[in-house]
Design an enzyme around this catalytic site. Structure first.
Site, mmCIF file in Angstrom:
data_model
loop_
_atom_site.group_PDB
_atom_site.id
_atom_site.type_symbol
_atom_site.label_atom_id
_atom_site.label_comp_id
_atom_site.label_asym_id
_atom_site.label_seq_id
_atom_site.Cartn_x
_atom_site.Cartn_y
_atom_site.Cartn_z
ATOM 1 N N HIS A 103 -0.775 -5.597 -1.109
ATOM 2 C CA HIS A 103 -0.967 -4.581 -2.155
ATOM 3 C C HIS A 103 0.162 -3.560 -2.127
ATOM 4 O O HIS A 103 0.619 -3.091 -3.175
ATOM 5 C CB HIS A 103 -2.324 -3.892 -1.978
ATOM 6 C CG HIS A 103 -2.732 -3.038 -3.126
ATOM 7 N ND1 HIS A 103 -2.577 -1.667 -3.125
ATOM 8 C CD2 HIS A 103 -3.290 -3.349 -4.323
ATOM 9 C CE1 HIS A 103 -3.039 -1.169 -4.263
ATOM 10 N NE2 HIS A 103 -3.470 -2.168 -5.009
ATOM 11 N N CYS A 104 0.643 -3.221 -0.937
ATOM 12 C CA CYS A 104 1.685 -2.205 -0.790
ATOM 13 C C CYS A 104 3.028 -2.628 -1.397
ATOM 14 O O CYS A 104 3.817 -1.769 -1.793
ATOM 15 C CB CYS A 104 1.904 -1.883 0.677
ATOM 16 S SG CYS A 104 0.453 -1.329 1.570
#
Length: 372
Positions: free
Chosen positions: A355-356
């Site tokens: 996600h990052c």
């Protein structure tokens, strides 16, 4: 052409859509800095290729690479993935890229947060960060999307929304003195309401234990559907994550979203605990401009840090003891999407996960219902 706008998204009736709504595509950046990624970033680059390839099964992917790395990135990535030359300080597109907002007509704009490398000179992870702070504007120029420049420090990983007026955040991150020291909690709420177009903010306490971003919400909890939250969970009372996860659970149980609903909570198991090895630490170059990565550092592993794609979920594989259980729970949470796992320890060693390193672009031209 991209214009800088003078009002706020909420004033213009724009809001941030949920990540599980349809996408036009996904943006990533190419890792390279040797003082964060071991062995000249080559192991991380291989995993970034795997993540980009997995997402590209479901939606278009664009990857920004520096001039020095452009040719190599183009060679390593599949031909169907767009590669553009884009300078940056590191590769966390979720935090340095734009947060897209939409309106009822399906028009699309972007929020450009002030970025200070997760704390500036007070606990930030590297210096300088000016190239990173310019990434969002460049992406919006490439996409031809108008831009709101927010007047406060924030990162995309620090916020999560349901697309219906509710945002999830943590006190540890957004109330940290190294972000907006002169802002009270109520003032931060006002800024989030204006730039995310939300009316209800649910505050959790701390983020995942030892998360170097000061407790980003995307490591701890996320919306998987309206009224449904996935939470990183720990059953071991001796683990420092136990109290954090249980406090978050209690707060979520007591909360109501913007439409007055109570929340259903899906518990995703915590992997590990996981620690960096001596060999992994030796591969990172020492630098005065970046946070050191010594051996035996506890890694902030979390299955909540996955990417929702059109028809797919790309999740991190972190621990053989818990990978299958996490995948099964995600399959139940997203029955209409294919769950694809990628071994992402190399990304975790650099401080984050799937996600990052990603940022979704919502689909334009699709009429939408305004949130509460």
């Amino acid at each position: 052409m991209s214009h800088t706008l003078t009002r706020t998204p909420a004033a213009d009736r724009f809001w941030m859509p949920a990540e599980f709504e349809p996408h036009a595509g996904c943006w990533m950046l190419w890792p390279e800095r040797p003082d964060n990624w071991r062995d000249g970033a080559l192991p991380a680059q291989r995993v970034f290729v795997e993540v980009a390839t997995a997402i590209a099964r479901f939606e278009p992917v664009s990857v920004g690479a520096s001039g020095a790395q452009f040719a190599f990135a183009r060679q390593q990535l599949p031909p169907g993935i767009r590669v553009v030359e884009l300078s940056h300080d590191d590769c966390w597109m979720r935090d340095v890229g734009p947060t897209f907002v939409v309106n009822a007509r399906g028009e699309r704009r972007g929020v450009d947060w002030v970025f200070n490398a997760w704390g500036g000179l007070d606990g930030g992870l590297y210096f300088p960060w000016a190239n990173d702070d310019a990434v969002a504007r460049k992406v919006l120029e490439i996409e031809g999307v108008d831009r709101y420049r927010a007047p406060f420090v924030n990162e995309g990983g620090a916020i999560h929304v349901d697309g219906q007026g509710t945002a999830l955040v943590t006190e540890q991150c957004l109330l940290n003195r190294n972000r907006n020291p002169n802002c009270s909690q109520s003032e931060i709420e006002t800024w989030l309401q204006r730039y995310l177009g939300v009316s209800r903010i649910i505050w959790l306490g701390e983020g995942v234990f030892n998360d170097e971003t000061d407790g980003h919400i995307d490591e701890l909890a996320c919306f998987v559907a309206p009224g449904v939250v996935a939470l990183s969970w720990c059953d071991n009372r001796r683990d420092p994550q136990f109290a954090i996860s249980h406090d978050a659970y209690v707060r979520l149980c007591r909360a109501r979203d913007a439409r007055g609903r109570s929340l259903k909570i899906i518990k995703l198991p915590q992997p590990g605990p996981l620690f960096s090895t001596a060999a992994e630490a030796r591969g990172v170059q020492a630098s005065e401009n970046a946070r050191p990565r010594p051996e035996r550092t506890r890694l902030a592993g979390s299955y909540t840090n996955f990417y929702i794609a059109n028809g797919g979920i790309v999740m991190p594989l972190l621990d053989p003891r818990t990978d299958r259980l996490a995948a099964n729970r995600l399959k139940r949470a997203f029955p209409d999407r294919k769950v694809v796992g990628v071994s992402t320890r190399e990304i975790l060693l650099g401080g984050g996960n799937i996600h990052c390193i990603t940022q979704q672009v919502p689909l334009a031209g699709r009429p939408r219902k305004r949130p509460a």
